[in-house]
Design a protein around this motif. Sequence first.
Motif, PDB file in Angstrom:
ATOM      1  N   THR A  19       0.843  -1.016   0.002  1.00  0.00           N
ATOM      2  CA  THR A  19      -0.063   0.053  -0.025  1.00  0.00           C
ATOM      3  C   THR A  19       1.009   1.278  -0.140  1.00  0.00           C
ATOM      4  OG1 THR A  19      -0.226   0.012   2.225  1.00  0.00           O
ATOM      5  CG2 THR A  19      -1.832  -1.251   1.185  1.00  0.00           C
ATOM      6  N   ALA A  20       0.227   2.251   0.335  1.00  0.00           N
ATOM      7  CA  ALA A  20       1.197   3.790   0.248  1.00  0.00           C
ATOM      8  C   ALA A  20       2.556   3.368   1.161  1.00  0.00           C
ATOM      9  CB  ALA A  20       0.367   4.735   1.079  1.00  0.00           C
TER      10      ALA A  20
ATOM     11  N   ALA B 224      -4.189   3.794  -7.128  1.00  0.00           N
ATOM     12  CA  ALA B 224      -2.668   3.770  -6.747  1.00  0.00           C
ATOM     13  C   ALA B 224      -1.697   4.357  -7.852  1.00  0.00           C
ATOM     14  CB  ALA B 224      -2.227   2.618  -6.234  1.00  0.00           C
TER      15      ALA B 224
ATOM     16  N   SER C 119      -4.101   3.481  -1.373  1.00  0.00           N
ATOM     17  CA  SER C 119      -4.457   2.630  -0.202  1.00  0.00           C
ATOM     18  C   SER C 119      -4.217   1.297  -0.978  1.00  0.00           C
ATOM     19  CB  SER C 119      -5.907   2.702   0.236  1.00  0.00           C
ATOM     20  OG  SER C 119      -6.922   2.713  -0.716  1.00  0.00           O
TER      21      SER C 119
END
Length: 136
Positions: A39-40, A69, A124
Amino acid sequence: MKKSLISLLCLLLSLSPAFAQATDRTPAYCNKFFQIVQTASPISKVIPGVSFQQIQLCGWALSGGAAVASATAFSGTGTNCGTAQTVIQPGANVPINGAYIDHIPFVNQALPTGADLCLTTVGSGPLSVIIYFSQF
């Protein structure tokens, strides 16, 4: 007849020798890859540099998950490419359950000698990242 001989002589003098093309150069191919699903993530080192060697890139493939993303690749040295940081691949946006592929089988981009390759992801996710490279 004399004019023909002079013309032929001038023609022969104007020709230059043909030089052979080099046959000792072949394209460099990528024989390694780095893969991660995340994720980030802030800028983090993913491929460490080696003294007197270059990381040479063939491209990357990004595959998105349940949310939009993006990923950006950097070169640099020090902690997480903090010194001489340079964007190598600008932010590539991946839609929900989408993909972004920019990959060819041979090297098309080289980082400075000894530089690390770092990656940052935004969103996310999850975002699956594959980086195709060689290092020599």
